[in-house]
Design a protein around this motif. Structure first.
Motif, short mmCIF file in Angstrom:
data_model
loop_
_atom_site.label_atom_id
_atom_site.label_comp_id
_atom_site.label_asym_id
_atom_site.label_seq_id
_atom_site.Cartn_x
_atom_site.Cartn_y
_atom_site.Cartn_z
N LEU A 198 30.48 -14.16 18.90
CA LEU A 198 29.06 -14.36 19.21
C LEU A 198 28.26 -14.63 17.94
O LEU A 198 27.21 -15.26 17.98
N LEU A 199 28.77 -14.15 16.80
CA LEU A 199 28.07 -14.41 15.55
C LEU A 199 28.50 -15.73 14.91
O LEU A 199 27.68 -16.47 14.37
N THR A 200 29.80 -16.04 15.01
CA THR A 200 30.31 -17.16 14.20
C THR A 200 30.67 -18.39 15.01
O THR A 200 31.02 -19.41 14.43
N LYS A 212 25.42 -7.84 17.23
CA LYS A 212 25.02 -6.61 16.54
C LYS A 212 25.27 -5.40 17.42
O LYS A 212 25.84 -4.39 16.98
N GLN A 213 24.90 -5.54 18.69
CA GLN A 213 25.02 -4.41 19.61
C GLN A 213 26.47 -3.98 19.77
O GLN A 213 26.82 -2.81 19.68
N LEU A 214 27.37 -5.00 19.93
CA LEU A 214 28.79 -4.68 20.09
C LEU A 214 29.35 -4.05 18.81
O LEU A 214 30.09 -3.07 18.86
N ALA A 215 28.94 -4.63 17.66
CA ALA A 215 29.43 -4.10 16.39
C ALA A 215 28.99 -2.66 16.20
O ALA A 215 29.78 -1.79 15.81
N GLU A 216 27.75 -2.42 16.48
CA GLU A 216 27.23 -1.06 16.31
C GLU A 216 27.91 -0.07 17.26
O GLU A 216 28.17 1.07 16.89
N GLU A 217 28.19 -0.54 18.48
CA GLU A 217 28.89 0.34 19.43
C GLU A 217 30.22 0.80 18.85
O GLU A 217 30.58 1.97 18.92
N ALA A 347 25.53 -6.48 9.80
CA ALA A 347 24.58 -6.79 8.73
C ALA A 347 24.03 -8.19 8.89
O ALA A 347 22.81 -8.42 8.87
N GLU A 348 24.95 -9.14 9.10
CA GLU A 348 24.53 -10.54 9.19
C GLU A 348 23.70 -10.78 10.44
O GLU A 348 22.70 -11.50 10.41
N ALA A 349 24.09 -10.13 11.53
CA ALA A 349 23.37 -10.34 12.78
C ALA A 349 21.97 -9.76 12.69
O ALA A 349 21.02 -10.31 13.25
N GLN A 350 21.83 -8.66 11.99
CA GLN A 350 20.50 -8.07 11.85
C GLN A 350 19.63 -8.87 10.89
O GLN A 350 18.42 -8.88 11.01
N GLY A 351 20.27 -9.51 9.94
CA GLY A 351 19.54 -10.37 9.01
C GLY A 351 18.81 -9.57 7.94
O GLY A 351 18.94 -8.34 7.84
N TYR A 352 18.04 -10.33 7.14
CA TYR A 352 17.30 -9.72 6.03
C TYR A 352 16.00 -9.14 6.54
O TYR A 352 15.31 -9.80 7.32
N GLU A 384 24.13 -15.90 1.29
CA GLU A 384 25.09 -16.07 0.21
C GLU A 384 25.76 -14.74 -0.15
O GLU A 384 26.96 -14.66 -0.37
N LYS A 385 24.93 -13.68 -0.18
CA LYS A 385 25.48 -12.35 -0.52
C LYS A 385 26.47 -11.89 0.56
O LYS A 385 27.50 -11.29 0.26
N ILE A 386 26.10 -12.16 1.81
CA ILE A 386 27.00 -11.78 2.91
C ILE A 386 28.33 -12.53 2.77
O ILE A 386 29.42 -11.96 2.87
N MET A 387 28.22 -13.84 2.50
CA MET A 387 29.42 -14.65 2.39
C MET A 387 30.29 -14.18 1.22
O MET A 387 31.51 -14.14 1.31
N HIS A 388 29.61 -13.86 0.12
CA HIS A 388 30.35 -13.38 -1.05
C HIS A 388 31.08 -12.08 -0.72
O HIS A 388 32.26 -11.90 -1.07
N GLU A 389 30.37 -11.21 -0.02
CA GLU A 389 30.99 -9.93 0.33
C GLU A 389 32.18 -10.14 1.26
O GLU A 389 33.21 -9.48 1.15
N ARG A 390 32.01 -11.07 2.19
CA ARG A 390 33.11 -11.37 3.12
C ARG A 390 34.32 -11.91 2.35
O ARG A 390 35.46 -11.60 2.65
N ARG A 391 34.02 -12.71 1.35
CA ARG A 391 35.13 -13.27 0.57
C ARG A 391 35.90 -12.16 -0.15
O ARG A 391 37.13 -12.12 -0.13
N LEU A 392 35.15 -11.25 -0.77
CA LEU A 392 35.80 -10.16 -1.49
C LEU A 392 36.61 -9.28 -0.53
O LEU A 392 37.72 -8.86 -0.82
#
Lengths: 471, 1070
Positions: A198-200, A212-217, A347-352, A384-392
């Protein structure tokens, strides 16, 4: 008189055998298949899923390189539709889809399937959805087949495939077994995969709020937890981080062990200091870490030592390896989805800036300092920060290519960021491994973020035309 | 009285000769199966003399042309001293004295003619004219055909034969070697000189892509397993012959059935021809004991010469200088390359010499045969040993054969033929494998040493492995145990109607072991790795036939009908263990871990009905019709049965009234045939079943089901070949020349082809019957008797021209028939010969800057460092880039013309034979020269591979601009250009003329033999593969990587060549 006996003996011996109906001894035929075989068919579907080489998505991207095993994938900028790598990936994805279809169709045909059979079908649905999510991300528009057939099929719009992926995962959330073994599809695994989709997935099915809701659950259920020791996730065989994994036991077919087997070369090299026999400067054909990728890790990052390694051998040869999946014989599982991803999905679904909490929770667990809102992380560089974190976090786990693709299509900033990525700095001296592809070669139009439909497939099914742009 | 015919072969028991021997009975003892004598006896048996009178037996002896024979020795009984010699008119008188007791035997002996014994049961004073048959003419010989035997004179199909006697005289080590160069239309290609290695035999071209091209082998009526069964070893690129177990010394004759008429009675397995092997049988008479032995050695006739260590280092440095110079580099540049020195100072290793040897070759065979009128036996024991040309390799075989025939009653005859053998092949990892000691030995550079300072095997250059270590530390062997057994019975229902039962079995047990101890290169990473595999193959046959003959005046009919059922079962198992406790413990007991184990079993069966009718009118008009139906378990119920009809006709035109009687044409027969044959090899046993396979499908430790990789095709059926043959058999010029000529054409359709399909179905390939191939050609065999006096000289010559073309292939969705890649550089393309080479064409060497600039993208080439002396390639698509898109068809791996010439001479007790064999028009890709794929990159003249002296001496330099090899250049674009793979630069002519066999024999004269108390003693010396005339650069132009794959041909990755052998032997008969 004894003549007669001899004669009779000969004749009776000779006339006894005249059977021409032989059945295979190492396979069951359609005619002899019974419902008790469904579980074996499901094992076959899992075997197929396990055979999908997830790290190719890191090889195609900027994490890993594989000049020997997957040269066309590594060199994807120049990949032609005649590439045998691409052809074999297309074929295997559809083969496993058809294995799942076959099982789903068989159970659907039952007038009153048992509860256990429905659970089997649900697992097949989830694996089919997972396979289709790969097909959609690699080829965009592609045939959407839900029944076994030889018929020539046209390509369906990518969005239709994503809708099917969602439907298959929803089916799993409803009917799959409860979680008991992370080597098998469960309700919660389906839910996690649904959140990811649903996010990607394509814009038509995106639903950040529900993701977000599913992830948080799942996070708040506390059924899974971030590991204290990052390396344990990959080597403890059953880490509480992991929601779904392919087991890769020794003796399993299609395990990723050999594919990621980087240590053998180093054993050779460090033992005799002369490089591995028979492979010259290129080394053996296992995958290597892209040299520049090695530099993305902070020294404080607990993930660094558990992910990459740099060796300088006595003979001066240097190697860079991914150590997440170290050895053929170690039988380490391949994670399919783990709880860390749900932190980043949330995090990404909730946004900044709402999502930064989850991001920082993960970073802290991995030994990094939290990002400071407004200085370290802003609305502009949030993605960009999210993507970087995902890469790591998911280095080598098969998510990078898909992230690059959606990042490229997320807007001008994302496009610019992706085009700026290079495997090598231009002009960098060759000679040290890896050396196959000098750059990641993403075209300005991003066309090679989709692979070509293999020429062999088009030759056999002209309905697959037109080809993806740029090929 | 009329003509009395005697001396027929036991195969022709229905002939009228049997009935008429009440007075003169042919002594069976001397009746060879092929040694048929026909005696026309003008009987004048009118006088009855008084018993007390001295008796004289008179007669005259002539040859087939009715010319009197002078000096024929006519002897009374073998133990009597009474004898006579024919005079100038061919007449003799033998005084047998007063008290002669009948029966007596007259023995006629004449050099060059078949001896003839005549039993006389009652008194007779004039025997009339006796005709002796010249030994050399085979027209009256009996040849074995499908389910029976025929006189060559009555034959209408194309059949070639070899007499087993030839095989003992000049020893051959295998059945395949026995066929080498002997027969027109039969091409034998030795894949390798490795002992026990596989051989490819093609009869009249190649007519299949994937269903196999090897003929069907039938031993004493039993179709045997001839495939390479070595799974494990085969994987290592080293195949084993499935026929090596058959002892050539036990063979009485080999017949090759070539056209449809001859082969169609074997139906669905006959498209590639049928090889019928008949083993020796015992004969009534005195027990014969014979010993055939030889001993000798083998080596490699043609060694390749490589630069030694100092020359090699100098060569590399020249290549480095050229590189620096081409790019104008100076020591200040980062990419400037420094000179190299020897890898190990002082080392100068000839790797080739280190792993090769002169190998011992020896063979001993003891044969006992004999019997009485009821029971005849033949028993032999044989031992054969061959050491390979590579150290630690070899082949050893023990054979035991017993053939017994027994007459149970007047009507019932039974026979049993039992052959047991066991062999052991010590093998090396073979061609096309990076661990092959041979390939490493011809590519590791000489500046490395075998051992390091600590006495351990040293490492060699990065890309290669220490050949000595490979051959010494990685033993592999294959043991075979085999029994070929058949029991048969003949029951005479009526005098002209016979029932024949044939029950047989071929049992094969193969045991293969491959050992890679932890100290070896391959075993290091797993701390030892041992594979132990067993394969059982068993085929059983039950066959019932009825034959009937009848004649109405001049019209004779022979009819045959039969039923056959053959079942084959294969059973395999293998286990692989790793983590061995010690490198010296090499059995799986000591494995720390069983890494893999598996087993499988398969069966197939064939049920057939067949019939044949031969009509013969006055020996002038011959007609043969045959028909076979085969039902095979390999096909679905509705597709199971195939029909294979054939017809052939012969016209003995020289017997016609109108045919001029002249000495120029003594005998002429015209033949024509047409028919269908099939091919079902290569079709998997269960290919039509829709299945889920559990093989290698495992998740989380549990086995599961998956689709097999290829989609099952319930419509599969066998390949069919429609064959035509036109030919003649002639005897010319006073019977000095015998000619057999055939034109043939084979159109194969429904070719089995594995091709890609719409992969959305879940399968990516399927096998179906698509595609056509056409073969045509002419064959000529000529036998001449050049000198027939005391000094005899006979020649045999055969030549075959074949043409082969792919005429149809599978269509894709666009309706095109794209080419199919079948080997590293072989393709199938409509209109081209099978397995054509598809390569980038090398157009010589650049001679000038202008020539480089004239190429597409020439300036770019120049800028990259391409210079005069570098290889010029044909840029087909003119895009300035040389790649696989530029490939063109460059020739065929199959010869256009092949044949042989043998000459045999004899003078007094000496005999000499010289056999030559030739092949023209085939190409061979010298992959061992090319980079990366084969042995080395001699082409690049650099970078760690040995350098062939011939290439080096022929390199282009400014002072040698006509050099055929490129200049030396060590790095950069020029180096890459010059070693470009899959180019015609490595494609060479494989034409050759081989001195296959030279043999000199001496037979002790009768007097000396008698003194020794033996009946025959011959000594001989033979050289096999004495010399090869060829322009090919490698070891041997007659090699092929995968002998069983005709679509993957002409690729020499550095095969062990055929060996030259020198042997000395004796044939001794007591």
């Amino acid at each position: 008189m004894n003549t007669k006996y001899i004669f009779t003996a000969f004749a009776s011996l000779a006339l006894t055998a005249c059977n021409l109906d032989y059945n295979p001894t190492t396979a069951v035929s359609d005619a002899t298949l019974t419902p008790s075989d469904y579980e074996n068919l499901l094992t076959g579907v899992y075997d197929g899923a396990q055979s999908i080489k997830l790290p190719i998505n890191d090889i195609a991207a900027d994490n890993l390189t594989s000049p020997g095993w997957w040269p066309d994938i590594d060199n994807n900028g120049q990949t032609a539709s005649t590439s045998s790598d691409i052809n074999s990936l297309w074929n295997s994805h559809y083969k496993y889809v058809q294995l799942a279809n076959n099982l789903i169709n068989l159970i659907d045909k039952q007038s009153a399937p048992s509860a256990q059979q429905i659970q089997i079908a649900a697992q097949a649905h989830v694996i089919r959805g997972w396979l289709y999510s790969h097909i959609a991300q690699h080829w965009g528009d592609a045939p959407l087949l839900l029944e076994v057939s030889d018929a020539l099929a046209p390509r369906n719009p990518e969005a239709e495939i994503w809708k099917q992926v969602v439907a298959d995962f929803e089916y799993g959330v409803e009917y799959a077994p409860e979680f008991s073994d992370r080597g098998y599809v469960s309700k919660v695994a389906a839910k996690a995969l649904l959140a990811r989709t649903l996010l990607t997935g394509a814009a038509e099915i995106q639903d950040a709020a529900r993701a977000k809701q599913l992830a948080e659950e799942i996070i708040s259920s506390n059924q899974f937890a971030l590991a204290d020791n990052f390396a344990d996730i990959f080597h403890a065989k059953t880490s509480n981080e992991i929601i779904l994994q392919w087991t890769n036991l020794n003796g399993d077919s299609g395990s990723d062990g050999w594919f990621m087997r980087s240590d053998i070369v180093n054993l050779y090299e460090s033992e005799n200091g002369a490089g591995s026999a028979g492979y010259g400067e290129q080394g053996r054909y296992e995958n290597r870490v892209d040299k520049t990728a090695f530099g993305i890790f902070d020294d404080a990052d607990k993930r660094k030592a558990a992910t990459v390694r740099h060796l300088k051998l006595a003979n001066g040869v240097e190697t860079w390896d991914c150590v997440k999946f170290p050895s053929y014989n170690a039988a380490d599982p391949t994670p399919v989805i783990r709880i860390a991803e749900l932190y980043l999905i949330s995090a990404e679904a909730q946004g900044y800036p709402a999502g930064i909490d989850r991001l920082n929770q993960l970073r802290q667990k991995r030994g990094l300092t939290p990002l400071v809102v407004g200085t370290d992380i802003t609305a502009d560089n949030f993605l960009e920060k999210i993507m970087h974190e995902r890469r790591l976090e998911f280095f080598g786990e098969g998510l990078r290519w898909y992230d690059l693709r959606r990042w490229f299509h997320s807007g001008e900033a994302g496009k610019k960021a992706v085009l700026a990525l290079r495997k090598y700095q231009p002009g960098e001296a060759a000679g040290s491994r890896p050396q196959a592809s000098e750059t990641m070669n993403i075209a300005d139009d991003g066309h090679n973020l989709l692979w070509p439909v293999p020429q062999t497939a088009i030759d056999n099914d002209p309905n697959l035309l037109p080809q993806n742009p740029g090929y | 009285m009329g003509i009395v015919r005697a001396g027929e072969s036991p195969y022709l028991c229905t002939d009228d000769s049997k009935k008429k021997v009440t007075r003169f009975k042919k002594n069976k003892k001397e009746t060879g199966m092929k040694k048929v004598m026909i005696v026309f006896l003008w009987s004048v048996l009118s006088s009855f003399y008084n018993e007390s009178e001295a008796q004289v037996i008179r007669g005259s002896v002539v040859n087939a042309e009715q010319e009197p024979l002078i000096g024929v020795i006519v002897k009374l009984n073998s133990n009597s001293k009474l004898s006579a010699v024919t005079n100038a008119d061919g007449q003799f008188e033998l005084n047998v004295g007063k008290n002669v007791k009948y029966p007596v035997q007259l023995q006629f002996n004449y050099v060059g003619y078949n001896p003839y014994d005549l039993d006389i049961y009652e008194q007779a004073d004039n025997l009339g004219t006796i005709v002796l048959r010249d030994k050399r003419f085979s027209l009256n010989n009996v040849v074995v055909v499908a389910y029976g035997a025929q006189k060559r004179k009555e034959l209408t199909g194309a059949v070639s034969s070899i007499d087993g006697k030839e095989l003992v005289k000049n020893p051959v080590t295998s059945l395949e070697q026995a066929l080498e160069g002997k027969l027109s239309g039969v091409q034998v290609t030795q894949a390798t000189g490795a002992p026990g290695g596989a051989v490819s035999i093609n009869v009249r071209g190649t007519s299949s892509i994937s269903a196999g091209n090897e003929p069907l082998y039938v031993v004493d009526g039993l179709p045997v397993v001839s495939a390479d069964l070595s799974d494990v070893g085969g994987y290592q690129g080293n195949s084993l012959s499935g026929l090596a177990d058959i002892n050539p010394n036990d063979i009485a004759s080999i017949e090759v059935l070539k056209d449809a008429s001859a082969a169609a009675l074997y139906g669905s397995r006959a498209s590639n021809g049928v090889v019928l092997i008949t083993t020796k049988k015992g004969r009534e008479g005195k027990t014969q004991v014979s010993l055939d032995s030889y001993i000798g050695f083998q080596d490699i006739a043609h060694k390749l010469d490589f630069l030694n260590a100092s020359e090699y280092v100098a060569a590399r440095n020249e290549a480095i200088d050229n590189y620096n110079a081409s790019l104008g580099l100076t020591p200040a540049d980062a990419t400037y390359k420094q000179h190299v020195t020897a890898a190990v100072p002082g080392a100068d290793t000839n790797w080739f010499d280190e792993i090769t040897q002169k190998g011992l070759q020896t063979s001993h065979q003891l044969t006992i045969s004999g019997g009485n009128s009821q029971t005849q036996f033949y028993a032999s024991g044989g031992y054969y040993k061959q050491e390979g040309a590579i150290i630690n390799t070899g082949y050893e075989r023990y054979n035991l054969r017993t053939n017994i025939a027994h007459q149970v009653s007047q009507r019932l005859n039974v026979a049993a033929n039992i052959a047991l053998s066991t062999s052991n092949t010590e093998r090396a990892t073979g061609d096309n494998n990076i661990y092959s000691p041979w390939i490493n030995a011809i590519s590791v550079s000489p500046d490395f040493s075998i051992y390091d300072a600590d006495g351990r095997y040293a490492n060699v250059n990065n890309s290669r492995r220490n050949p000595v270590q490979l051959i010494k530390e990685e033993p592999q062997n294959s043991r075979k145990y085999r029994a070929i057994v058949n029991l048969n019975a003949t029951y005479d229902i009526l005098p002209a109607l016979h029932y024949h039962l044939n029950l047989g079995g071929d049992f094969n047990i193969l045991h293969e072991r491959q050992v890679w101890p932890s100290t070896s290169l391959q075993g290091a990473s797993t701390n030892g790795d041992i594979v132990d595999g067993r394969a059982f193959t068993f085929t059983q046959l039950a066959e019932h036939t009825l034959d009937y003959s009848h004649s109405w005046g001049k019209l004779a009919l022979k009819a045959l009908g039969g039923y056959s059922y053959q079942k084959t079962k294969l059973d395999n198992a293998y286990v692989e263990g790793i983590n061995f406790v010690s490198p010296s413990l090499i059995y799986l007991d000591s494995a720390g871990e069983i890494a893999y184990g598996g087993s499988s079993a398969e069966s197939n069966a064939l049920q057939s009905l067949f019939t044949r009718a031969n009509l013969n009118y006055a020996d002038r008009y011959l007609l043969e019709l045959s028909f076979r139906s085969d039902a095979s378990s390999k096909f679905a119920a509705g597709k199971r049965v195939g029909y294979f009809p054939a017809a052939s006709a012969g016209w003995q035109i020289s017997d016609e009234e109108f045919f001029p009687k002249s000495s120029a044409v003594n005998d002429l027969k015209l033949r024509a045939s047409i028919g269908y044959t099939g091919n079902q090899e290569g079709i998997a046993n269960y290919a039509y079943h829709q299945t889920y396979s559990a093989s290698s499908i495992k998740y989380n430790g549990k086995s599961g089901y998956s689709f097999p990789s290829a989609k099952p095709n319930p419509g599969l059926t066998w390949e069919k070949t429609l064959q035509y043959d036109l030919g003649f058999d002639a005897i010319l010029f006073n019977r000095r020349v015998e000619v057999v000529f055939d034109w043939f054409r084979k159109d194969t359709h429904d070719l089995l082809l594995s091709h890609s399909i719409n992969s959305l179905s879940g399968y990516s390939t399927t096998t179906s019957n698509v595609g056509n191939i056409s073969n045509s050609g002419v064959e000529l065999a000529v036998t001449t008797h050049n000198l027939t006096g005391k000094f005899k000289w006979d020649s045999r010559f055969n030549i075959t021209y074949t043409k082969n073309k792919v005429t149809e292939l599978v269509q894709n969705a666009q309706g095109e028939q794209p080419y199919i890649t079948t080997g590293f550089c072989n393709i199938l393309q409509v209109g081209q010969p099978m397995a054509s080479f598809f390569l980038i064409r090398a157009d010589g060497i650049f001679q000038s800057k202008e020539e480089i600039l004239a190429q597409p993208g020439g300036q770019a080439l120049w800028d990259k460092g391409i210079r005069p002396g570098d290889v010029k390639f044909f840029d087909k698509n003119l895009d300035g880039v040389i790649n696989s898109e530029d490939r063109v068809v460059c020739g065929s791996p199959f010869p256009k013309v092949f044949g042989a010439l043998s000459n045999s001479f004899s003078y007094h007790d000496f005999d000499l034979s010289i056999d030559l064999q030739f092949s023209l028009g085939a190409k061979l890709y010298a992959a061992w020269k090319a980079n990366g794929t084969g042995a080395g990159n001699q082409g690049g003249h650099a970078n760690g591979y040995a350098i062939l002296r011939e290439e080096w001496d022929n390199r282009w330099t400014e002072s040698n601009p006509s050099g055929s090899a490129p200049r030396a250049v060590a790095y950069g674009a020029a180096y890459e250009n010059n070693i470009t793979n899959y180019t015609s630069r490595y494609l060479e002519d494989a034409d050759y003329l081989k001195v296959r066999n030279v043999s000199l024999g001496y037979t002790l004269p009768a007097a000396a033999v008698k003194l020794l108390g033996v009946s025959k003693l011959r000594f001989y010396a033979t050289v096999h593969n004495l010399y090869t005339f060829t322009a090919y650069d490698g070891f041997d132009p007659e090699v092929t990587l995968f002998p069983n794959r005709t679509t993957y041909r002409g690729y020499d990755s550095g095969s062990v060549p055929q060996l030259r052998s020198f042997v000395f032997g004796i044939n001794l008969t007591f």
